[in-house]
Design a protein around this motif. Structure first.
Motif, short mmCIF file in Angstrom:
data_model
loop_
_atom_site.label_atom_id
_atom_site.label_comp_id
_atom_site.label_asym_id
_atom_site.label_seq_id
_atom_site.Cartn_x
_atom_site.Cartn_y
_atom_site.Cartn_z
N LYS A 8 1.16 -0.98 0.30
CA LYS A 8 -0.11 -0.03 -0.18
C LYS A 8 1.03 1.13 0.35
O LYS A 8 0.93 2.29 -0.60
N VAL A 9 1.97 1.29 1.19
CA VAL A 9 2.77 2.63 1.35
C VAL A 9 3.44 2.40 -0.27
O VAL A 9 4.15 3.78 -0.03
N SER A 10 3.65 1.91 -0.81
CA SER A 10 4.99 2.20 -2.21
C SER A 10 3.87 1.84 -3.64
O SER A 10 3.85 2.21 -4.64
N ARG A 11 2.88 2.11 -3.39
CA ARG A 11 1.63 2.14 -4.30
C ARG A 11 1.77 1.01 -5.15
O ARG A 11 0.66 1.54 -6.46
N LEU A 12 1.96 -0.31 -4.65
CA LEU A 12 2.19 -1.22 -5.98
C LEU A 12 0.69 -1.76 -5.84
O LEU A 12 -0.26 -2.16 -7.21
N ALA A 19 -4.96 -5.55 -0.44
CA ALA A 19 -3.35 -6.45 -0.68
C ALA A 19 -3.43 -7.81 0.81
O ALA A 19 -2.77 -8.84 -0.07
N ASN A 20 -4.03 -7.53 1.15
CA ASN A 20 -3.97 -9.03 2.53
C ASN A 20 -5.23 -9.73 2.10
O ASN A 20 -4.33 -10.52 1.66
N GLU A 21 -6.08 -9.25 0.94
CA GLU A 21 -6.58 -10.41 0.73
C GLU A 21 -5.99 -11.10 -1.05
O GLU A 21 -5.89 -12.52 -0.95
N VAL A 22 -4.83 -10.20 -1.92
CA VAL A 22 -4.30 -11.26 -2.42
C VAL A 22 -3.08 -12.06 -1.95
O VAL A 22 -2.99 -13.09 -2.91
N ALA A 23 -2.67 -11.64 -0.92
CA ALA A 23 -1.76 -12.52 -0.36
C ALA A 23 -2.43 -13.55 0.49
O ALA A 23 -1.63 -14.37 0.20
N ILE A 47 9.60 -9.51 -4.98
CA ILE A 47 7.91 -9.80 -4.95
C ILE A 47 7.63 -9.77 -6.28
O ILE A 47 7.87 -8.67 -7.19
N GLU A 48 7.14 -11.14 -6.81
CA GLU A 48 6.54 -11.13 -7.63
C GLU A 48 4.06 -10.56 -7.28
O GLU A 48 4.31 -11.68 -6.31
N ILE A 49 3.85 -10.36 -7.68
CA ILE A 49 2.26 -10.38 -7.59
C ILE A 49 1.44 -10.28 -8.56
O ILE A 49 1.55 -10.28 -10.14
N THR A 50 1.18 -10.91 -8.64
CA THR A 50 0.14 -11.70 -9.76
C THR A 50 -1.03 -11.18 -9.71
O THR A 50 -1.68 -11.62 -9.24
N MET A 75 11.06 3.63 -3.43
CA MET A 75 11.00 2.11 -2.48
C MET A 75 10.99 0.75 -2.87
O MET A 75 12.13 -0.43 -2.92
N TYR A 76 10.95 0.76 -4.53
CA TYR A 76 11.16 -0.63 -5.14
C TYR A 76 11.88 -0.22 -6.46
O TYR A 76 12.53 1.28 -7.09
#
Length: 81
Positions: A8-12, A19-23, A47-50, A75-76
């Motif tokens: 959330k903070v990095s705005r991804l 973000a919680n639900e995706v995790a 970090i890999e996010i689908t 941040m990334y």
């Protein structure tokens, strides 16, 4: 910093609840392993996010919250996506 808060903070991801639900759905991998929302992110983690059909891969550079939204991208480092 927890991975849900980091995203959330990095705005991804726009909202921490999303973000919680995706995790929880197992769509976040940290260094190739599935991560829960409570995972503590460290600089150097990959970090890999689908998101549906578009995966995003980033390397964590910093876990310090940025002063403003314009510097959140510092941040990334984007690797793929």
């Amino acid at each position: 910093m927890r991975i849900d808060k980091y995203l959330k903070v990095s705005r991804l991801i726009k909202r921490r609840t999303v973000a919680n639900e995706v995790a929880d759905a197992g769509r976040i991998l940290v260094n190739g392993k599935p991560a829960k929302a409570s995972y503590a992110v460290k600089p150097g983690d990959v970090i890999e996010i689908t998101f549906g059909n578009r995966p995003v891969k980033v390397r964590v550079l910093s876990t310090e919250p940025p002063a403003g939204k314009d510097v959140a991208r510092e941040m990334y480092e984007l690797l793929e996506g």
